[in-house]
Write a protein that holds these residues in place. Structure first.
Motif, short mmCIF file in Angstrom:
data_model
loop_
_atom_site.label_atom_id
_atom_site.label_comp_id
_atom_site.label_asym_id
_atom_site.label_seq_id
_atom_site.Cartn_x
_atom_site.Cartn_y
_atom_site.Cartn_z
N ARG A 172 0.84 -1.20 0.00
CA ARG A 172 0.00 0.00 0.00
C ARG A 172 0.87 1.26 0.00
N ARG B 161 2.28 1.62 -3.46
CA ARG B 161 1.23 2.05 -4.42
C ARG B 161 0.95 3.54 -4.25
N ASP C 203 -1.82 -3.01 -9.58
CA ASP C 203 -2.73 -3.70 -8.65
C ASP C 203 -1.97 -4.81 -7.94
N TYR C 204 -2.47 -5.17 -6.77
CA TYR C 204 -1.82 -6.19 -5.94
C TYR C 204 -2.88 -7.20 -5.48
N ILE D 62 8.25 -4.61 -7.73
CA ILE D 62 7.69 -3.26 -7.84
C ILE D 62 8.70 -2.31 -8.48
N SER E 112 -0.70 4.55 -7.34
CA SER E 112 -1.59 3.40 -7.59
C SER E 112 -1.52 2.94 -9.04
#
Length: 502
Positions: A354, A357, A365-366, A394, A362
């Motif tokens: 989070r 992101r 998506d995870y 990431i 953002s």
């Protein structure tokens, strides 16, 4: 007054008494110096047995005991009977401590528990009878039973410790006890207590030598343990100092720069937030030194907070800082443990992703999928074992410029003793242009965090724990992402186990 009545035997008896007296003083001195129970029982044994044996001397009886009987008429009965039982009890307690029976000879220790109860009863019944009716028949009966039981118990326990012998202490204890027993038996048949005194003296001397040998063993063990601990501590300190000094230098340099910039932009307007941020910086310093998370993640996160503060987006900065605080707290707490529950680790990863992101607006998506047969609360894994692979995905895998970027974590059972973790992204993959530059850590050129993770896997279970990295391709042959597969031994509540899940 009675000097002319002393014969040669009495001189021998008095000599034995003198030797026992000096041994008693030595034992008491050691007891008061070291405060160890073994020397107390040894002193008690010598004291009561010495009084019992030498009260049997005609000279001692006439010179001392007979005069005491004028004031305490039954004193001789206490010495003859009760003191024997107390001596047996003290000798047994000494033997338990001398041999470290509770740890090294558990059968002997359990048998001694019941034997001590018999000795306690004998002492109590003897005192009660002598203090009241002083029934001679009862005294004889109690003495016969107690001596018979003590002899049989001694033989049994001697056999037990002989079978389970672990060191030379057994020799001192057995030989001393046997010499005493032989002296007592010969005295019964020869009707002369001198043999029992000789056996007692030899036993006490052997026990004294055994105590000295025991003290030497304990000291040697302490020295070996101390040397081993010092050596291990020195090795660990050298490794930690080398690693920590480098991290400390980097953290201090970047933290000082960050604090300086923040002070320029937020002197008055953001005082409260500034204080909170400085506290988090201190926590980051400790976390970077005690965890395996890449330091650049911590600094990137702090820079992101600083950017939000500069934008005056205090609300999002507060949310970011809250998640960051929870993550740092988890890292600090979990670094003290060998294992954490899979449930707690997944919560930490969720917070971590989070944060990433938010920092990446953002742009990906995870998703997490845990097989239904897995109890995440029951199963355990090493803390922070998955984070480096998510971070690599990431930072180096997800293409922030393309839509529909997905990072997934899938957890399943590989076998009855292995749990399987799959970290997959549909990003850029490891092509020739980024294999050695941008995707460091999962290619031939490993990052520090992934390298440390591989070493942790080797230490965890070199036969079963393993790491696999797979390149993914689209139908047209273009790179389609990367999959990291991690196998760990199945661990339940911190202990390796085989799964019973069908």
């Amino acid at each position: 007054m009675y000097h002319n009545q002393i014969n040669g035997i009495d001189f021998v008896n008095i000599g034995f008494l003198g030797i026992m007296f000096f041994v008693l003083l030595y034992a008491l001195g050691v007891y008061f110096y070291e405060k160890k129970a073994i020397y107390f029982y040894y002193s008690l044994y010598i004291f009561v047995l010495g009084i019992y044996l030498f009260s049997r001397s005609e000279f001692i009886y006439i010179s001392i005991i007979s005069e005491i009987e004028a004031y305490f008429p039954r004193i001789n009965f206490y010495i003859s009977d009760t003191f024997q039982y107390i001596a047996h009890f003290a000798a047994l307690q000494f033997g338990i401590l001398f041999l470290n029976a509770k740890k090294d000879y558990p059968i002997f220790f359990r048998a001694a528990y019941f034997v001590r109860i018999i000795f306690f009863l004998a002492v109590g019944l003897s005192i009660l009878n002598i203090s009241t009716f002083n029934n001679m028949l009862f005294n004889d009966w109690l003495s016969y039973i107690e001596r018979t039981f003590a002899t049989l118990a001694t033989v049994y326990m001697q056999i037990v410790i002989l079978i389970q012998s672990k060191n030379r202490l057994v020799i001192f204890y057995m030989v001393g006890s046997i010499l005493f027993l032989l002296g007592a038996v010969i005295s019964v048949f020869a009707l002369d207590v001198i043999y029992m005194r000789i056996g007692t003296l030899l036993e006490i001397l052997l026990f004294s030598l055994g105590l000295a040998y025991r003290s030497n063993l304990i000291q040697n063990e302490r020295n070996i343990f101390k040397e081993r601990m010092i050596s291990e501590i020195q090795e660990k300190e050298e490794l930690l100092n080398t690693y920590n000094e480098d991290l400390k230098r980097q953290v201090l340099e970047r933290s000082e720069a960050l604090i300086a910039e923040q002070q320029l932009f937020e002197r008055e307007k953001q005082k409260v937030l500034k204080l909170s941020l400085e506290k988090e910086i201190d926590r980051v310093k400790m976390t970077a030194l005690r965890s395996q998370m890449k330091p650049h993640f911590l600094f990137n996160a702090l820079n992101a907070i600083r950017a939000l503060i500069i934008k005056n987006d205090s609300h999002q900065a507060y949310d970011y800082l809250t998640d960051f605080s929870r993550l740092v707290r988890y890292i600090l707490e979990s670094s003290e443990n060998d294992y954490v529950s899979l449930e707690e680790e997944l919560k930490m990863l969720k917070i971590y992703v989070r944060i990433e992101r938010m920092r990446a607006d953002s742009s990906f998506d995870y998703s997490v999928h845990v097989d239904r047969s897995i109890n995440a609360r029951k199963l355990s894994i090493p803390p922070l074992i998955l984070q480096p692979f998510l971070e690599n995905a990431i930072v180096h895998g997800v293409d922030m410029d393309k839509p529909n970027q997905v990072l997934s974590l899938k957890i399943s059972l590989a076998s009855n003793s292995l749990i399987k973790f799959e970290v997959q992204d549909n990003g850029k993959g490891r092509n020739k242009n980024i294999k050695e530059k941008r995707y460091a850590g999962l290619g031939k050129k490993k990052s520090m965090a992934v390298d440390l993770t591989q070493k942790r896997l080797d230490l965890l279970d070199s036969d079963r724990a393993k790491l696999e990295i797979k390149d993914l391709y689209l139908d047209d042959g273009a790179p389609g992402g990367t999959k990291v597969v991690l196998y760990l031994p199945l661990i339940s509540y911190g202990k390796k186990t085989d799964s019973n899940i069908s």
